[in-house]
Design a protein around this motif. Structure first.
Motif, short mmCIF file in Angstrom:
data_model
loop_
_atom_site.label_atom_id
_atom_site.label_comp_id
_atom_site.label_asym_id
_atom_site.label_seq_id
_atom_site.Cartn_x
_atom_site.Cartn_y
_atom_site.Cartn_z
N SER A 1 -27.55 -7.45 4.82
CA SER A 1 -27.70 -7.53 3.38
C SER A 1 -28.34 -6.26 2.81
O SER A 1 -29.17 -5.62 3.48
CB SER A 1 -28.55 -8.74 3.01
OG SER A 1 -28.94 -8.70 1.64
N GLN A 2 -27.99 -5.93 1.58
CA GLN A 2 -28.64 -4.79 0.93
C GLN A 2 -30.12 -5.06 0.66
O GLN A 2 -30.88 -4.14 0.35
CB GLN A 2 -27.93 -4.45 -0.37
CG GLN A 2 -28.06 -5.51 -1.46
CD GLN A 2 -27.47 -5.07 -2.78
OE1 GLN A 2 -26.78 -4.07 -2.87
NE2 GLN A 2 -27.75 -5.83 -3.83
N GLU A 3 -30.54 -6.30 0.77
CA GLU A 3 -31.94 -6.65 0.55
C GLU A 3 -32.78 -6.47 1.81
O GLU A 3 -34.01 -6.58 1.76
CB GLU A 3 -32.06 -8.10 0.06
CG GLU A 3 -31.27 -8.40 -1.21
CD GLU A 3 -31.66 -7.53 -2.39
OE1 GLU A 3 -32.85 -7.14 -2.46
OE2 GLU A 3 -30.80 -7.24 -3.23
N ASP A 4 -32.13 -6.19 2.94
CA ASP A 4 -32.84 -6.04 4.20
C ASP A 4 -33.48 -4.66 4.30
O ASP A 4 -33.13 -3.73 3.58
CB ASP A 4 -31.90 -6.25 5.39
CG ASP A 4 -31.45 -7.70 5.51
OD1 ASP A 4 -32.20 -8.58 5.08
OD2 ASP A 4 -30.33 -7.93 6.02
N LYS A 5 -34.41 -4.55 5.24
CA LYS A 5 -35.02 -3.26 5.58
C LYS A 5 -34.58 -2.88 6.99
O LYS A 5 -34.74 -3.66 7.93
CB LYS A 5 -36.54 -3.32 5.51
CG LYS A 5 -37.23 -1.99 5.85
CD LYS A 5 -38.73 -2.09 5.83
CE LYS A 5 -39.26 -2.83 7.03
NZ LYS A 5 -40.75 -2.81 7.13
N ILE A 6 -34.03 -1.68 7.12
CA ILE A 6 -33.59 -1.18 8.42
C ILE A 6 -34.59 -0.12 8.89
O ILE A 6 -34.95 0.78 8.12
CB ILE A 6 -32.18 -0.56 8.33
CG1 ILE A 6 -31.17 -1.61 7.87
CG2 ILE A 6 -31.75 0.04 9.66
CD1 ILE A 6 -29.81 -1.02 7.53
N ARG A 7 -35.00 -0.23 10.14
CA ARG A 7 -35.86 0.79 10.74
C ARG A 7 -35.19 1.29 12.02
O ARG A 7 -34.72 0.49 12.84
CB ARG A 7 -37.25 0.23 11.07
CG ARG A 7 -38.19 1.27 11.70
CD ARG A 7 -39.56 0.67 11.98
NE ARG A 7 -40.41 1.58 12.75
CZ ARG A 7 -41.23 2.49 12.21
NH1 ARG A 7 -41.28 2.63 10.89
NH2 ARG A 7 -41.97 3.27 12.99
N ILE A 8 -35.12 2.58 12.15
CA ILE A 8 -34.51 3.21 13.33
C ILE A 8 -35.59 4.02 14.03
O ILE A 8 -36.23 4.88 13.42
CB ILE A 8 -33.36 4.15 12.92
CG1 ILE A 8 -32.35 3.42 12.05
CG2 ILE A 8 -32.67 4.73 14.15
CD1 ILE A 8 -31.46 4.35 11.26
N GLU A 9 -35.79 3.74 15.30
CA GLU A 9 -36.77 4.48 16.09
C GLU A 9 -36.06 5.26 17.18
O GLU A 9 -35.18 4.71 17.87
CB GLU A 9 -37.80 3.54 16.71
CG GLU A 9 -38.71 2.86 15.69
CD GLU A 9 -39.75 1.97 16.33
OE1 GLU A 9 -39.70 1.81 17.58
OE2 GLU A 9 -40.61 1.44 15.61
N LEU A 10 -36.39 6.51 17.30
CA LEU A 10 -35.81 7.35 18.34
C LEU A 10 -36.61 7.14 19.63
O LEU A 10 -37.81 7.40 19.68
CB LEU A 10 -35.84 8.82 17.93
CG LEU A 10 -35.04 9.79 18.79
CD1 LEU A 10 -33.56 9.42 18.79
CD2 LEU A 10 -35.21 11.21 18.27
N GLY A 11 -35.92 6.63 20.67
CA GLY A 11 -36.60 6.26 21.90
C GLY A 11 -36.65 7.39 22.90
O GLY A 11 -36.62 8.58 22.55
N LYS A 12 -36.69 6.99 24.17
CA LYS A 12 -36.83 7.98 25.24
C LYS A 12 -36.03 7.51 26.45
O LYS A 12 -36.13 6.36 26.87
CB LYS A 12 -38.31 8.13 25.61
CG LYS A 12 -38.61 9.25 26.60
CD LYS A 12 -40.11 9.39 26.81
CE LYS A 12 -40.44 10.54 27.73
NZ LYS A 12 -41.90 10.70 27.93
N ARG A 13 -35.21 8.41 26.99
CA ARG A 13 -34.37 8.05 28.13
C ARG A 13 -34.96 8.53 29.45
O ARG A 13 -34.64 8.00 30.51
CB ARG A 13 -32.98 8.67 27.98
CG ARG A 13 -32.18 8.14 26.80
CD ARG A 13 -30.84 8.83 26.72
NE ARG A 13 -30.98 10.27 26.57
CZ ARG A 13 -30.74 11.16 27.52
NH1 ARG A 13 -30.35 10.76 28.71
NH2 ARG A 13 -30.91 12.44 27.30
#
Length: 288
Positions: free
Chosen positions: A219-231
């Motif tokens: 939904s456009q009402e949601d909050k998206i968070r993207i975290e850059l991890g580690k391989r």
């Protein structure tokens, strides 16, 4: 409409033929206008041209000459001006550019006479966090894109929706797209086409190294968070861009938060072609 701003992509209208044609037509109909160019402003100051950032707030309409890329940049430049925009297609596909070159005078007449509609399009608002500090925030009409840096290996990205883990991807990158942007990079990456009036955001991985490689629609009402991890022992490195602009470096531990923007882009429609008519035509599927 009586006050217009013409925004010209100087690479698409190199000799300003279309620009001057529109200027002459506006002058003949006693309309006021300013002209903005997207680059090399010092070459054009003597002609009275300005930068998009200098466009007055009292304009009734911005006429954008170029392709979809020019329209997207104009939407970003005008995000604080609340000026509706309409595009003249000097590019190729032209999903956002409403007016073809052979329809310019007819379309201008429609603007003069009030025979048009205005569509509000969702914009994304995002904040970039490095070392847990917000270092940048901005808007995008099409998408936020995180790509691996250079020719390095895959990156690991963890996606949260409303603070709940949605998925972790080992991939070349990730796209967070609006419905408007769904026919852009999102489509090329295998994401879905979404009607522009849909109230959603699309999360699409780029070349994921996994069996689960589908997009996620929220939904456009949601909050998206993207975290850059580690391989591995070495930090992952990536580049983030907003509608193809900005290009800021990220590394392991950095994050991006994306929500529905407080502001919207207003697109002017002067013809009656629906989205799916346009889709069939632009993608070459309309063979009847």
């Amino acid at each position: 409409m009586d006050k217009f701003c013409i925004i010209t992509n100087v690479e698409k209208d190199e000799k300003f033929q279309i620009t001057h044609m529109i200027m002459d037509y506006l002058t003949a109909h006693k309309k006021k206008y300013v002209v903005a160019v997207n680059e090399n402003i010092d070459l054009y100051r003597k002609e009275g041209f300005i930068l998009p950032s200098e466009i007055p707030d009292d304009m009734d309409c911005a006429i954008v000459l170029g392709g979809d890329g020019t329209m997207i940049l104009a939407a970003s430049d005008l995000v604080s001006n609340d000026i509706p925009i309409v595009g003249v297609n000097l590019g190729t596909l032209g999903f956002l550019t409403e007016i073809e070159q052979n329809m310019i005078h007819e379309s201008l007449d429609a603007l003069f006479d009030g025979n048009y509609k205005i569509e509000s399009r969702l914009m994304l608002e995002g904040s970039i966090f490095c070392n847990e500090k917000e270092v940048y925030s901005g808007y995008a009409l099409n998408d936020f894109v995180i790509n691996k840096k250079g020719t390095s290996g895959l990156i690991r990205v963890k996606i949260y929706v409303n603070d709940e883990v949605a998925n972790t991807y080992l991939c070349d990158g990730i796209i967070i797209s609006t419905p408007t942007g769904s026919t852009g990079y999102n489509l090329s990456a295998g994401g879905p086409i979404v009607a522009p009036y849909s109230k959603v955001m699309i999360i699409t991985p780029i070349c994921p190294h996994a069996l689960f490689n589908r997009s996620i629609i929220v939904s456009q009402e949601d909050k998206i968070r993207i975290e850059l991890g580690k391989r591995s022992k070495n930090p992952d490195e990536a580049i983030i861009s907003l509608d193809g602009r900005l290009r800021m470096e990220l590394q392991t531990g950095d994050a991006v938060e994306i929500t529905k923007g407080k502001k919207k882009t207003k697109l002017i429609k002067v013809n009656n072609n629906g989205f799916f008519d346009l889709l069939r035509t632009k993608l070459g599927e309309d063979k009847e």
